[in-house]
Write an enzyme that holds these catalytic residues in place. Structure first.
Site, PDB file in Angstrom:
ATOM      1  CG  ASP A 185      -1.913   1.148   1.155  1.00 34.05           C
ATOM      2  OD1 ASP A 185      -2.401   1.428   0.038  1.00 34.05           O
ATOM      3  OD2 ASP A 185      -2.200   1.758   2.199  1.00 34.05           O
ATOM      4  CD  GLU A 269      -5.593   0.435  -3.239  1.00 30.93           C
ATOM      5  OE1 GLU A 269      -6.794   0.423  -2.969  1.00 30.93           O
ATOM      6  OE2 GLU A 269      -4.798   1.241  -2.739  1.00 30.93           O
ATOM      7  CB  CYS A 322     -11.603  -4.873  10.641  1.00 28.23           C
ATOM      8  SG  CYS A 322     -10.851  -6.169  11.656  1.00 28.23           S
ATOM      9  CB  CYS A 325     -13.975  -9.232  11.953  1.00 27.27           C
ATOM     10  SG  CYS A 325     -14.317  -7.472  12.172  1.00 27.27           S
ATOM     11  CB  CYS A 341     -11.646  -3.898  14.701  1.00 26.27           C
ATOM     12  SG  CYS A 341     -13.185  -4.483  13.973  1.00 26.27           S
ATOM     13  CB  CYS A 344     -12.964  -8.573  15.811  1.00 32.08           C
ATOM     14  SG  CYS A 344     -11.623  -7.739  14.947  1.00 32.08           S
ATOM     15  CG  ASP A 351       0.267   3.282   6.336  1.00 32.21           C
ATOM     16  OD1 ASP A 351      -0.855   3.744   6.056  1.00 32.21           O
ATOM     17  OD2 ASP A 351       1.268   3.985   6.545  1.00 32.21           O
TER      18      ASP A 351
HETATM   19 ZN    ZN Z   1     -12.522  -6.504  13.166  1.00 36.84          ZN
END
Ligand code: ZN
Length: 392
Positions: A185, A269, A322, A325, A341, A344, A351
């Site tokens: 990334d 990307e 995330c 999850c 998150c 979770c 990054d």
């Molecule tokens: Zn999560």
């Protein structure tokens, strides 16, 4: 068995006075023919809805030389090559890879390409058509053994440096297969964030150069227009620009070579996706680190060495999803480097999490073609709502 590829080797050279003036004349003629070709194509299209090809234009060259006899003073090969470059520029435009071709200006970098019938190469020295002496080339690395150059391109940059790029067929040995994969990334605090948790390339790498550049630019702006001092200041600015560009390219090559050696599969990307990022500062960062050039290097080196580069063309919220999850945050501003998150409870480095998502997305796109794994579809649904915000 190795793979045969066409590869350009670029060297700096130091022209004699004779070569310098011959090249100046050639650059001028090449530019003239290119611009003539461009305007001829434009006119033919606008007035007669006619699309001229390379052959159409090349057939008009002798006539053009009658009108402008000085064109006959330089080798005709670079002039034909110039029309080929124009043709290539149109193909790139029609296939959506580039903007509409523009006229070449004297102030920009100059170049001329010589096909094999317009130079002599004996394995040691290179002599261009219409010049007597061999080029004084600084061979910082050797050409492959028994190389037979198919063309050479001479260029001069804004800092008045001369380069020769020699195109040869090369034999490349694929690298042994490894079992590592990585997602990349474009980082904010680093040039590239890897999914293995490593950040590479410090953006302050160029800070010193940039300070020197700003200072030189201010000096240049203060000098009287048309004065000798202004010309000198202008060259100083060009030299710093050239230094920055060189260091950046060296750095990108080191990094792309390293990544291709270490990994069997790399996911990134595409530049089109990167360009969708609206944030102005980040857009500058993308420009500065030259994402497009970096991905291009990864692409051809992957081909050479038997690696797979997966480009994700569809935009997807890699930063705010995330990785553990698939929960998608409503927003994640650029100043937030780490987040937990809410679904979770996993702590993410911004990054690294993005790079992990890019890797997973790349692998799923590659494995299923257009079919998206259900679990990742959740993230895709968020695309519509997030597009246009200042995401990763
Ligand atoms: Zn999560």
């Amino acid at each position: 068995m190795g793979k045969k590829i066409r590869r350009a080797y670029k060297y700096r050279f130091y022209p004699t006075d004779e070569q310098r003036s011959s090249l100046a004349q050639t650059f001028g003629c090449v530019r003239f023919v290119y611009n003539w070709g461009l305007s001829t194509r434009k006119t033919a299209y606008v007035q007669h809805a006619e699309s001229l090809t390379y052959n159409d234009l090349a057939a008009l060259l002798p006539e053009l030389k009658k009108h402008y006899p000085w064109l006959a003073e330089v080798s005709s090969v670079p002039l034909q090559q110039s029309l080929r470059h124009l043709d290539r520029a149109f193909v790139n435009f029609f296939e959506g890879r580039a903007h509409y071709p523009t006229f070449k200006k004297k102030q920009h970098d100059q170049s001329a390409t010589y096909a094999s019938n317009a130079f002599k190469w004996d394995g040691k020295v290179l002599i261009l058509a219409k010049t007597k002496e061999p080029l004084d080339i600084h061979w910082h690395r050797p050409l492959p053994k028994d190389a037979k150059p198919s063309s050479v391109t001479i260029s001069k940059d804004g800092a008045n440096r001369y380069f020769v790029s020699i195109l040869v067929e090369d034999d490349i040995q694929p690298l042994p297969v490894v079992n590592k994969m990585v997602g990349l990334d474009l980082g904010i605090t680093s040039m590239v964030a890897l999914s293995i948790g490593e950040s590479v390339g410090n953006p302050h790498f160029f800070a010193k150069d940039e300070k020197r550049l700003a200072k030189a630019q201010r000096r240049h702006a203060k000098k009287k227009k048309g004065s000798k001092n202004r010309e000198k200041a202008c060259l100083k600015v060009a030299k710093i620009h050239a230094r920055i560009a060189d260091r950046r390219r060296d750095y990108q090559h080191q990094l792309s070579t390293r990544l291709v050696h270490e990994n069997q599969v790399m996911c990134v990307e595409s530049l089109a996706v990167k360009n969708m990022v609206q944030n102005h500062k980040l857009a500058k960062a993308i420009h500065d680190v030259g994402w497009g050039e970096f991905v291009r290097q990864l692409e051809y080196k992957s081909q050479w060495y038997g690696r797979t580069l997966i480009k994700i063309d569809q935009w997807y919220p890699s930063s705010k999803t995330c990785h553990a999850c698939q929960h998608v945050l409503d927003s994640l501003t650029l100043d937030i480097r780490e987040w937990v998150c809410p679904e979770c409870g996993v702590l993410h480095d911004r990054d690294t999490n993005a790079a992990l998502n890019i890797l997973a997305e790349g692998l799923s796109v590659n494995a299923c073609g257009d079919n998206v794994r259900p679990v990742r579809a959740k993230a895709r649904q968020a695309v519509a709502s997030e597009a246009g915000s200042s995401h990763s």
